[in-house]
Design an enzyme around this catalytic site. Structure first.
Site, PDB file in Angstrom:
ATOM      1  N   HIS A 246       0.821  -1.208   0.000  1.00  0.00           N
ATOM      2  CA  HIS A 246       0.000   0.000   0.000  1.00  0.00           C
ATOM      3  C   HIS A 246       0.858   1.262   0.000  1.00  0.00           C
ATOM      4  O   HIS A 246       0.500   2.273   0.587  1.00  0.00           O
ATOM      5  CB  HIS A 246      -0.934   0.009   1.215  1.00  0.00           C
ATOM      6  CG  HIS A 246      -1.893  -1.134   1.243  1.00  0.00           C
ATOM      7  ND1 HIS A 246      -2.507  -1.574   2.396  1.00  0.00           N
ATOM      8  CD2 HIS A 246      -2.357  -1.939   0.246  1.00  0.00           C
ATOM      9  CE1 HIS A 246      -3.294  -2.602   2.124  1.00  0.00           C
ATOM     10  NE2 HIS A 246      -3.219  -2.837   0.835  1.00  0.00           N
TER      11      HIS A 246
ATOM     12  N   GLU B   5      -3.586 -13.184  -4.324  1.00  0.00           N
ATOM     13  CA  GLU B   5      -2.538 -12.160  -4.454  1.00  0.00           C
ATOM     14  C   GLU B   5      -1.353 -12.431  -3.532  1.00  0.00           C
ATOM     15  O   GLU B   5      -1.109 -11.698  -2.568  1.00  0.00           O
ATOM     16  CB  GLU B   5      -3.122 -10.769  -4.176  1.00  0.00           C
ATOM     17  CG  GLU B   5      -3.923 -10.618  -2.891  1.00  0.00           C
ATOM     18  CD  GLU B   5      -4.373  -9.189  -2.659  1.00  0.00           C
ATOM     19  OE1 GLU B   5      -3.514  -8.283  -2.698  1.00  0.00           O
ATOM     20  OE2 GLU B   5      -5.578  -8.983  -2.440  1.00  0.00           O
TER      21      GLU B   5
ATOM     22  N   GLU C 231      -3.065  -6.047  -9.883  1.00  0.00           N
ATOM     23  CA  GLU C 231      -1.729  -5.840  -9.313  1.00  0.00           C
ATOM     24  C   GLU C 231      -0.750  -6.773 -10.021  1.00  0.00           C
ATOM     25  O   GLU C 231      -1.022  -7.964 -10.176  1.00  0.00           O
ATOM     26  CB  GLU C 231      -1.744  -6.096  -7.802  1.00  0.00           C
ATOM     27  CG  GLU C 231      -2.703  -5.153  -7.076  1.00  0.00           C
ATOM     28  CD  GLU C 231      -2.945  -5.521  -5.625  1.00  0.00           C
ATOM     29  OE1 GLU C 231      -2.268  -6.448  -5.119  1.00  0.00           O
ATOM     30  OE2 GLU C 231      -3.808  -4.897  -4.990  1.00  0.00           O
TER      31      GLU C 231
END
Length: 459
Positions: free
Chosen positions: A288, A414, A318
């Protein structure tokens, strides 16, 4: 300065906050509440002391419409179905009314995504009504989005008007009232209890979260569009990526492409909150990390993260990329993370526990002596959430989550590992796909490719 003011107002039973300079009344000087009286009665003395006669005559609460209703995100049947599930739960648990205060719950049940800017908002749900509580600063916009009930607007003319609205809508309830205990600070919890003194406050946040885990066909259709827009953002970011270009410029290219596609596909929607984090080098170490002015350099590891936001619903793309070239160790680490990513997507199917997926993927990293470089869980739910609200915490691929996967859940896979600076292959490696669960498996709705064969970028 504060000391002098404090000495002058001390006889009134007031003190001044040294942090803000705002007057606050000592608890011992607030008149006690008469039995059955609500928030307005208890706080009447403070209001009279602090308000001029002209302000006293200004309205505390208002109801009005301004302009035509906008086209809603979801059908009336969809929204009524959500309320029906909620009311069934409330009836089964003897809850006479609920006050939602979070972005995600208010948006989920009303299709109104507020902008707090320091003011509280609310959604009241009872067996008979649905009421949005909004601030006058937003004027008619909340009501234009409200297709299910009334909108009560509170003004800034008197302190505590939000809680007067809550009292007006829920103060008659003597039994249980649901609230989001994970979203209400202790001070506001006390004010809520003052506003509805006859009620017993119980949590409604967690039950609502479990209702949101299973997505409707209309939600899944919206999330599919978000995944498609994320792919477009990825293409635009990849095309802008080159040696010497700063992170923020690449992120702007990605975000701009997504915003334009959302506006074209959903011309009746508000355009807000879509963003990109595209970082290089050491800035890839966190999932982040905000973008910076750092220019990308040849040989950089790149973390490309695109986040389309449509009607408060979050989707994401991503990817790991490299500029011009990657070392052998970079490629080895990248391939291992891609191996975990592929296996993770294979494991997602109905009947499997979240924790079991996490444990099996741990074994792959452990085999390569990389488990210690994993930084968070392997995936999470999607829906009405964002980087500043939401998170359906019961649906995450972590060792402490025993939720069983079901059809119509929407999740990410992820995996990420971060190798510290100074070590061979340093940087953060992450891939991210969105999957929709069906009766017989899971469907990958992210189509932007991943892996070294696609993303050593030579622009």
């Amino acid at each position: 300065m504060y000391g002098n003011i404090a000495s002058r107002v001390g006889s009134f039973g007031l003190r001044v906050s040294r942090a803000t300079g705002v007057f606050a009344r000592r608890a011992s000087c607030i008149p006690s509440r008469a039995p059955g009286a609500g928030y307005a009665a208890r706080h009447a003395y403070t209001r009279r002391w602090s308000s001029s006669s002209a302000v006293e005559n200004m309205p505390s609460l208002m109801k009005f419409s301004n302009g035509e209703k906008v086209k809603p995100t979801f059908s009336k049947a969809e929204m009524e179905g959500r309320l029906r599930k909620l009311r069934t739960y409330m009836d089964e648990n003897s809850i006479g009314g609920a006050l939602f205060t979070s972005y995600h719950c208010i948006n989920y049940y009303s299709d109104f995504l507020y902008l707090s800017f320091g003011r509280p908002y609310g959604l009241v749900v009872t067996p008979e009504k649905v009421v949005i509580i909004s601030a006058l600063i937003d004027y008619g916009q909340p009501d234009r989005r409200n297709h299910l009930g009334e909108t009560v607007i509170y003004t800034d003319w008197q302190r505590g008007n939000y809680w007067r609205a809550v009292e007006q809508e829920l103060g008659h309830i003597k039994g249980k009232v649901g609230c989001e205990l994970d979203h209400i600070p202790e001070e506001n919890h006390r004010k809520l209890q003052d506003a509805i003194p006859g009620a017993q406050l119980v949590d409604i946040a967690e039950p609502s979260m479990y209702m949101r885990l299973i997505k409707s066909p209309e939600e899944i259709a919206l999330i599919r569009e978000g995944a498609r827009v994320g792919d477009i953002g990825g293409e635009a970011g990849r095309a802008a990526l080159a040696h010497g270009v700063p992170e923020y410029e690449v992120a702007l290219a990605s975000t701009g492409a997504m915003v334009r596609e959302i506006a074209k596909t959903f011309p009746h929607h508000e355009i807000r909150d879509t963003w990109s984090w595209i970082s290089g080098g050491v800035n890839t170490d966190g999932a982040h990390n905000a973008v910076t002015t750092r220019p990308f350099q040849s040989g950089d590891i790149v973390s490309l993260n695109c986040f389309p936001m449509i009607a408060g619903y979050y989707t994401a793309l991503e990817r790991t990329l490299f500029i011009d070239h990657a070392t052998d160790e970079n490629l080895r680490l990248w391939e291992i993370n891609c191996e975990v990513h592929r296996r993770g997507m294979e494991l997602i199917k109905p009947g499997v526990k979240c924790q079991d997926i996490a444990r099996e993927l741990n074994e792959i990293f452990q085999k390569h002596d990389l488990l210690q470089y994993r930084t968070f869980g392997y995936g999470h739910s999607f829906g009405t959430l964002c980087h500043y609200y939401g998170r359906e915490a019961a649906l995450e691929f972590r060792e402490d989550i025993d939720t069983v996967l079901e059809p119509n859940m929407v999740v990410s896979m992820e995996p990420m590992i971060t190798i510290p600076e100074g070590q061979p292959g340093a940087g953060g490696y992450r891939e991210h796909n969105i999957l929709v669960l069906h009766e017989d498996g899971a469907e990958n709705i992210t189509h932007f490719p991943f892996g070294p064969e696609h993303h050593i970028v030579k622009n």
